[in-house]
Design an enzyme around this catalytic site. Structure first.
Site, mmCIF file in Angstrom:
data_model
loop_
_atom_site.group_PDB
_atom_site.id
_atom_site.type_symbol
_atom_site.label_atom_id
_atom_site.label_comp_id
_atom_site.label_asym_id
_atom_site.label_seq_id
_atom_site.Cartn_x
_atom_site.Cartn_y
_atom_site.Cartn_z
ATOM 1 N N GLY A 17 0.804 -1.316 -0.045
ATOM 2 C CA GLY A 17 -0.188 0.132 0.128
ATOM 3 C C GLY A 17 0.871 1.375 -0.084
ATOM 4 N N ASN A 18 2.002 1.269 0.705
ATOM 5 C CA ASN A 18 2.779 2.284 0.805
ATOM 6 C C ASN A 18 3.625 2.600 -0.518
ATOM 7 O OD1 ASN A 18 4.417 0.217 1.237
ATOM 8 N ND2 ASN A 18 6.005 1.433 2.596
ATOM 9 N N LYS B 111 -0.057 -11.779 4.600
ATOM 10 C CA LYS B 111 1.028 -11.826 3.760
ATOM 11 C C LYS B 111 1.561 -13.275 3.993
ATOM 12 C CE LYS B 111 2.073 -6.942 3.911
ATOM 13 N NZ LYS B 111 1.224 -6.412 2.782
ATOM 14 N N LYS C 120 -5.553 -8.359 -1.397
ATOM 15 C CA LYS C 120 -4.793 -8.388 -2.391
ATOM 16 C C LYS C 120 -3.260 -9.270 -2.765
ATOM 17 C CE LYS C 120 -1.133 -5.409 -1.644
ATOM 18 N NZ LYS C 120 -0.139 -6.006 -0.845
#
Lengths: 317, 317
Positions: free
Chosen positions: A14-15, A279, A217
């Site tokens: 995201g970052n 993750k 995701k």
């Protein structure tokens, strides 16, 4: 049929697109993307590797939904699946442009192409019985209950700050476009895909129906990496290594993990559900189905990690 | 390199997605798309034909821009190129779902895949000297001039109804993703592409830069059809045949036209700039560069037209 020994699926964190203190401007998104892409470029430009880049869309789909709700008296509102499709268009375009710019600079003729991607989920996924993902703006209890009635939403109180809509987060089963993605990478194109985990669809009455849900995701990227029989699945995140006992005096940064160790640590609650948990679960999902390796690291640490000097490598062991 | 003898580029008309009296809901868009797709399905399902479907985005990109402006005090606004990318995501998804549903119904395994598409325009296109396309909401003169200063917009009065932003409409030169589209159709995938004429980009300092402009979708589709060396370029519109002396007592509905006749009628002002004009110009552009044929007709008349019983066929003659 598919021989993906040279394929790498790269899940951007995201970052890579928006960072904690950003307001959400396009300028910030391009700046962050450029920084990430420059870190990973020496990898993206390798001619012997087929690359698929996937990405999140959390803040962007939240904004798309908010825009749609703020404007709903002027313009008919969009559903969440259509908002997700919108962000695949906009973020896909920005990533494509950013990578392409670096390719042009060093005269690499590779075309970067962004594919609108749908992800199949099961209608009987238990997530549909218990929607847990808060999305969109906060409402008062009265407003929220009115909207729930009018729009068929499920609303819940969110940490005492007001009422919000909740949607399910079902498990991804299949990337509908994976064969097209496979064909593209095997012609040397760099593909951007599975944005925001893909647009969720279910099979109903022999047809695909878009649904209002969110898909993790990294889990969706694991499904794609498995379908493409990718040799490596690289998950970029904010930290260079996975830790156990995170934030405690006895924190250990892991250099490598076997599949079995990853399963053990995950079941022992070592990884927080909202961040490292999915993750590790994605890494496990991919490793259970392929012969590949997983690398979890930050974009800054990618190169040392590829030389074995940083990052956390996970393999079947 | 490219042998596109079996390729057909299919440009959907605006009314395939939103019709004059529609409010712009998703339901209306799906309903219209379904009707169009059912008309053209017997063609889309032909195994001997590679199909690319292109589409407009006029009302949708207007709405995306309006949502962005209405919400701009809450969420940083998007530029027009990013709004265009959003609509490629959302409309691409809806077309993909609609065609896929028909394929599933009759057990056709073909994957329908939507590609985010950029269109190259020249920096020295004369359109940049004289922006003419009104976009987004109406403003008072004071507001409009303030926005022009703050955002670098060019604003003009629109038919006495207030001030609006204007952007250029440059000529499309190249579809950046055309090789990827070529590879996809040659693997049997049905591709949705070049939505809204593509996201306009220019080459500047050896990089592609997104710009705020609009591109005619039929002209961009003609460029794509030429690059793919498509055998046929089919433009669907609201009428079954092209007319000369349109709306006059001596109106003639044309069954066929040579390239030369099309050029002559166009230069004589037979075709209105906002509607049939760009379609004829697109047909000419494609025919000047290929050996293919153009068919202009409505979705309802497609089948009689393919049998030579309706539609207007244009060829080099």
């Amino acid at each position: 049929m598919i021989n993906g020994k040279n394929t790498v699926v790269f899940a951007l964190g995201g970052n890579a697109i928006l960072q904690t203190n950003d307001r959400g401007t396009l300028k910030e998104q391009y700046r962050n993307l450029k920084e990430t892409v420059q870190h990973i470029m020496p990898f993206l430009m390798r001619e012997d590797v087929n690359v698929v880049v996937t990405h999140g869309n959390g803040p962007q789909v939240g904004n798309a939904l908010l825009r749609s709700e703020i404007s709903k008296d002027t313009i008919p509102p969009h559903t969440l699946d259509v908002c997700g499709a919108e962000t695949q268009g906009s973020i896909g375009y920005m990533i494509t442009q950013t990578i392409q710019e670096e390719f042009y600079r060093i005269n690499i003729p590779r075309v970067v192409v962004s594919v609108v991607t749908r992800t199949l989920v099961n209608t009987d996924d238990p997530a549909f019985q218990n929607p847990t993902k808060y999305i969109g703006p906060f409402y008062s209890e009265v407003e929220a209950k009115k909207l729930a009635e009018e729009r068929g939403w499920i609303v819940k109180e969110d940490s005492g700050r007001g009422f919000r809509r909740v949607v399910p987060s079902p498990m991804p089963q299949e990337i509908i476009e994976y064969k097209a993605i496979y064909d593209l990478i095997n012609h040397g194109h760099l593909v951007v895909s599975t944005g925001g985990g893909g647009i969720p669809v279910v099979k109903r009455d022999q047809r695909l129906e878009g649904i209002e849900a969110v898909i993790d995701k990294d889990l969706a990227s694991a499904v794609l990496a498995t379908e493409l029989k990718a040799r490596q699945f690289i998950i970029l995140t904010g930290v260079s290594r996975v830790s156990i006992n995170f934030g405690k005096p006895d924190e250990i940064k892991l250099t490598s993990l076997t599949l079995e160790e990853a399963q053990k640590h995950l079941s022992e609650g070592q990884f927080p559900p909202g961040s490292m948990g999915p993750k590790i679960a994605s890494a496990i999902k991919y490793l259970e189905a392929t012969d590949g390796d997983v690398l979890i690291t930050s974009s800054e640490a990618l190169f040392p990690a590829l030389k074995g000097e940083d990052g956390t490598w996970i393999s079947r062991g």
